[in-house]
Motif scaffolding. Structure first.
Motif, PDB file in Angstrom:
ATOM      1  N   HIS A 148      30.876  -5.381  -9.910  1.00  0.00           N
ATOM      2  CA  HIS A 148      31.020  -3.990  -9.457  1.00  0.00           C
ATOM      3  C   HIS A 148      29.764  -3.180  -9.790  1.00  0.00           C
ATOM      4  O   HIS A 148      29.175  -2.540  -8.923  1.00  0.00           O
ATOM      5  CB  HIS A 148      32.254  -3.366 -10.127  1.00  0.00           C
ATOM      6  CG  HIS A 148      32.471  -1.929  -9.776  1.00  0.00           C
ATOM      7  ND1 HIS A 148      33.380  -1.530  -8.826  1.00  0.00           N
ATOM      8  CD2 HIS A 148      31.891  -0.788 -10.237  1.00  0.00           C
ATOM      9  CE1 HIS A 148      33.344  -0.206  -8.716  1.00  0.00           C
ATOM     10  NE2 HIS A 148      32.446   0.268  -9.563  1.00  0.00           N
ATOM     11  N   GLU A 149      29.358  -3.218 -11.047  1.00  0.00           N
ATOM     12  CA  GLU A 149      28.201  -2.419 -11.466  1.00  0.00           C
ATOM     13  C   GLU A 149      26.927  -2.915 -10.783  1.00  0.00           C
ATOM     14  O   GLU A 149      26.036  -2.131 -10.458  1.00  0.00           O
ATOM     15  CB  GLU A 149      28.046  -2.432 -12.986  1.00  0.00           C
ATOM     16  CG  GLU A 149      29.225  -1.807 -13.742  1.00  0.00           C
ATOM     17  CD  GLU A 149      29.610  -0.413 -13.261  1.00  0.00           C
ATOM     18  OE1 GLU A 149      28.729   0.318 -12.754  1.00  0.00           O
ATOM     19  OE2 GLU A 149      30.795  -0.061 -13.359  1.00  0.00           O
ATOM     20  N   HIS A 173      26.535  -1.251  -7.482  1.00  0.00           N
ATOM     21  CA  HIS A 173      25.856   0.049  -7.591  1.00  0.00           C
ATOM     22  C   HIS A 173      24.340  -0.155  -7.738  1.00  0.00           C
ATOM     23  O   HIS A 173      23.536   0.576  -7.154  1.00  0.00           O
ATOM     24  CB  HIS A 173      26.362   0.822  -8.810  1.00  0.00           C
ATOM     25  CG  HIS A 173      27.742   1.406  -8.662  1.00  0.00           C
ATOM     26  ND1 HIS A 173      28.091   2.234  -7.626  1.00  0.00           N
ATOM     27  CD2 HIS A 173      28.842   1.304  -9.457  1.00  0.00           C
ATOM     28  CE1 HIS A 173      29.375   2.610  -7.781  1.00  0.00           C
ATOM     29  NE2 HIS A 173      29.847   2.054  -8.882  1.00  0.00           N
ATOM     30  N   GLU A 197      31.646   4.474  -4.192  1.00  0.00           N
ATOM     31  CA  GLU A 197      32.301   3.266  -4.712  1.00  0.00           C
ATOM     32  C   GLU A 197      32.439   2.172  -3.648  1.00  0.00           C
ATOM     33  O   GLU A 197      32.943   1.094  -3.949  1.00  0.00           O
ATOM     34  CB  GLU A 197      33.669   3.603  -5.304  1.00  0.00           C
ATOM     35  CG  GLU A 197      33.621   4.532  -6.517  1.00  0.00           C
ATOM     36  CD  GLU A 197      32.845   3.969  -7.703  1.00  0.00           C
ATOM     37  OE1 GLU A 197      32.841   2.732  -7.889  1.00  0.00           O
ATOM     38  OE2 GLU A 197      32.226   4.760  -8.437  1.00  0.00           O
ATOM     39  N   SER A 254      29.858  -0.793  -4.408  1.00  0.00           N
ATOM     40  CA  SER A 254      30.201  -1.460  -5.670  1.00  0.00           C
ATOM     41  C   SER A 254      31.500  -2.253  -5.530  1.00  0.00           C
ATOM     42  O   SER A 254      31.592  -3.405  -5.962  1.00  0.00           O
ATOM     43  CB  SER A 254      30.310  -0.438  -6.789  1.00  0.00           C
ATOM     44  OG  SER A 254      31.206   0.602  -6.430  1.00  0.00           O
TER      45      SER A 254
HETATM   46 ZN   LIG Z   1      31.790   2.229  -9.673  1.00  0.00          ZN
END
Ligand SMILES: [Zn+2]
Length: 316
Positions: free
Chosen positions: A102-103, A106, A131, A134
């Motif tokens: 997820h990170e 980003h 979001e 991500s």
């Molecule tokens: Zn996030």
């Protein structure tokens, strides 16, 4: 994680041992575009917990990519994993693996930005869009093209695909409840931010918060027995002071785009560089420089569809 990004977006990600991080276990990586051979930017990874570190996981941009000043991006990924004992490997829980992907999603949004102005660079997009890249990147955590590269036991045996299917099936458990309680809280957040001073003056002392909430939930079809909103007004701190301000809905809004994109990528054959190039050029590279729903529609060739999200949650 790097393997998925390198293959999908045609990149090379290599350690820069000559560059020193801000702690001894912070690593610096250089990201290169394989097609042109040009350097794209730097990624710092600070993954292990330490006593002075804030909890949680996040991405920060140190330098926002922009053509205006000719700056290339430098981004950080921070997690709070337990460091390994001396001489041991690190093992992650599934939650930690998904947070890692997820990170990094980003981070890729920041790294693959190609805009003129820093104001619109990378993750400088509206809250209900940020979001999407991500959450989308989490798809590679359990994807058959990726998982065989990392999910192995001590003897090097890859995780059986039947077990992965069971994990995916288990993720649908309780989704009816959690979707309703989340949406109910989102609706209350939105309802409060529609209230005008005149509305309140008209009601005066007759104003009742529970009645207001119930009306908002009933209007949305979310006044459901035995499923209370995740937050009610009296303890819904973050909608007024925490920055959401009518934006609590943004997670599921972005997840609609995420699930719709995952479906498209799987139709394109998974880790297919042609699909990655399209997503990179039409979404990630553009940051906040254009209307994102126009960008999405252009990328997908149609408006977003909610069906893949419902399928993911087992709600069809
Ligand atoms: Zn996030």
């Amino acid at each position: 994680m790097f393997y998925a990004a390198e293959t999908f977006y045609n990149l090379r990600i290599e350690p820069r041992e000559d560059l020193v991080g801000f702690t001894p276990d912070t690593q610096v990586w250089e990201v290169t575009d394989l097609a042109s051979g040009a350097g794209i930017g730097l990624l710092l990874t600070d993954y292990y917990t330490r006593p002075t570190k804030r909890g949680g996981a996040w991405m920060n941009s140190i330098i926002d990519q922009n053509h205006l000043l000719g700056q290339q991006p430098i981004v950080i990924n921070v997690l709070n994993l337990n460091p390994p004992a001396a001489g041991e490997e690190v093992y992650l829980t599934l939650d930690e693996v998904e947070t890692l992907f997820h990170e990094f999603g980003h981070a890729l949004h920041g790294l693959l930005s190609a805009v003129q102005y820093p104001l619109f660079s990378g993750t400088n997009v509206p809250r209900d869009f940020v979001e999407f890249p991500s959450q989308f990147n989490e798809m590679w955590a359990l994807h058959p093209d990726t998982i065989t590269h990392y999910a192995k036991d001590d003897h090097g045996n890859v995780i059986p695909s039947e077990l992965v299917e069971k994990i995916k099936a288990a993720q649908k458990f309780g989704q009816g409840f959690s979707t309703v309680e989340y949406l109910a809280a989102s609706i209350i957040d939105l309802a409060w931010h529609y209230v005008t001073v005149e509305d309140l003056q008209k009601l005066g002392d007759n104003f009742s918060i529970p009645d207001f909430e119930n009306q908002a939930l009933a209007d949305a079809g979310l006044l459901v027995d035995n499923i209370a909103p995740r937050y009610r007004t009296s303890y819904y701190q973050h909608i007024f002071a925490g920055g959401y301000s009518a934006g609590y809905y943004s997670y599921i809004w972005a997840e609609v785009l995420d699930a719709d994109t995952v479906e498209w990528v799987n139709e394109q054959g998974g880790l297919n560089p042609a699909a990655g190039a399209r997503l990179r050029d039409m979404i990630l590279a553009r940051g906040g420089s254009i209307n994102y729903m126009d960008a999405y529609q252009e990328f997908r060739g149609r408006k977003k569809d909610i069906t893949p999200l419902l399928e993911r949650r087992g709600l069809v």
